[in-house]
Design a protein around this motif. Structure first.
Motif, short mmCIF file in Angstrom:
data_model
loop_
_atom_site.label_atom_id
_atom_site.label_comp_id
_atom_site.label_asym_id
_atom_site.label_seq_id
_atom_site.Cartn_x
_atom_site.Cartn_y
_atom_site.Cartn_z
N TRP A 77 1.18 -0.73 -0.12
CA TRP A 77 0.11 0.03 0.20
C TRP A 77 0.97 0.92 -0.44
O TRP A 77 0.33 2.23 -0.61
N PHE A 78 2.05 1.10 1.23
CA PHE A 78 2.67 2.27 0.90
C PHE A 78 3.66 2.44 0.05
O PHE A 78 4.53 3.35 -0.59
N PHE A 79 4.48 1.28 -0.84
CA PHE A 79 5.93 1.02 -2.05
C PHE A 79 5.64 2.46 -2.90
O PHE A 79 5.92 2.94 -3.20
N PRO A 80 3.87 2.83 -3.82
CA PRO A 80 4.25 3.21 -5.37
C PRO A 80 3.95 4.71 -4.93
O PRO A 80 4.20 4.96 -6.02
N TRP A 81 3.59 5.23 -3.50
CA TRP A 81 3.05 6.33 -3.34
C TRP A 81 4.45 7.33 -3.81
O TRP A 81 3.96 8.23 -4.33
N PRO A 82 5.94 7.61 -3.55
CA PRO A 82 6.18 7.99 -4.00
C PRO A 82 6.49 8.21 -5.18
O PRO A 82 6.91 9.45 -6.12
N LEU A 99 6.71 11.38 -7.73
CA LEU A 99 7.33 12.07 -8.49
C LEU A 99 6.74 12.01 -10.13
O LEU A 99 7.24 12.43 -10.57
N ALA A 100 5.80 10.86 -10.52
CA ALA A 100 4.74 11.35 -11.80
C ALA A 100 4.25 12.04 -11.91
O ALA A 100 4.41 12.82 -12.92
N TYR A 101 3.82 12.47 -11.07
CA TYR A 101 3.19 13.47 -10.73
C TYR A 101 3.25 15.24 -11.20
O TYR A 101 3.48 15.87 -11.57
N ALA A 102 5.09 15.16 -9.59
CA ALA A 102 5.78 16.40 -10.19
C ALA A 102 5.41 16.13 -11.65
O ALA A 102 5.97 17.45 -12.06
N LEU A 103 6.63 15.01 -12.19
CA LEU A 103 7.08 15.49 -13.52
C LEU A 103 6.01 16.53 -14.35
O LEU A 103 6.01 17.16 -15.20
N ILE A 104 4.75 15.51 -14.20
CA ILE A 104 3.70 15.89 -15.37
C ILE A 104 3.15 17.78 -15.04
O ILE A 104 3.59 18.11 -16.21
#
Length: 50
Positions: free
Chosen positions: A11-16, A20-25
Protein backbone atom coordinates in the motif's frame (compact mmCIF):
# COMPACT_ATOMS: atom_id res chain seq x y z
CA UNK A 1 11.05 -3.87 8.15
CA UNK A 2 8.88 -2.80 11.09
CA UNK A 3 7.35 -6.24 11.35
CA UNK A 4 4.36 -5.10 9.29
CA UNK A 5 2.42 -7.42 7.02
CA UNK A 6 3.46 -7.47 3.37
CA UNK A 7 0.11 -5.98 2.32
CA UNK A 8 0.96 -2.78 4.19
CA UNK A 9 4.23 -2.47 2.30
CA UNK A 10 2.40 -2.79 -1.03
CA UNK A 11 0.00 0.00 0.00
CA UNK A 12 2.86 2.42 0.78
CA UNK A 13 5.49 1.38 -1.78
CA UNK A 14 4.02 2.97 -4.95
CA UNK A 15 3.29 6.43 -3.49
CA UNK A 16 6.75 7.98 -3.95
CA UNK A 17 6.65 6.93 -7.61
CA UNK A 18 3.13 8.27 -8.04
CA UNK A 19 4.13 11.64 -6.58
CA UNK A 20 7.29 11.75 -8.67
CA UNK A 21 5.32 11.06 -11.85
CA UNK A 22 2.77 13.72 -10.88
CA UNK A 23 5.54 16.24 -10.19
CA UNK A 24 7.15 15.60 -13.58
CA UNK A 25 3.82 15.94 -15.39
CA UNK A 26 3.05 19.21 -13.60
CA UNK A 27 6.57 20.55 -14.20
CA UNK A 28 6.40 20.06 -17.96
CA UNK A 29 2.79 21.20 -18.15
CA UNK A 30 3.48 24.44 -16.25
CA UNK A 31 6.73 25.00 -18.15
CA UNK A 32 4.84 24.79 -21.43
CA UNK A 33 2.19 27.18 -20.09
CA UNK A 34 4.84 29.68 -18.94
CA UNK A 35 6.57 29.59 -22.32
CA UNK A 36 3.21 30.18 -24.02
CA UNK A 37 2.44 33.15 -21.73
CA UNK A 38 5.88 34.65 -22.41
CA UNK A 39 5.35 34.27 -26.16
CA UNK A 40 1.97 36.01 -25.93
CA UNK A 41 3.42 38.81 -23.80
CA UNK A 42 6.35 39.36 -26.17
CA UNK A 43 3.98 39.35 -29.15
CA UNK A 44 1.90 42.08 -27.47
CA UNK A 45 5.02 44.15 -26.82
CA UNK A 46 6.14 43.84 -30.44
CA UNK A 47 2.65 44.67 -31.66
CA UNK A 48 2.26 47.59 -29.27
CA UNK A 49 -0.80 46.36 -27.40
CA UNK A 50 -1.03 46.60 -23.65
Amino acid sequence: MFNLPLETVWWFFPWPFIWLAYALIMYFRLKKQDEWEEAVASAKVEKGDE
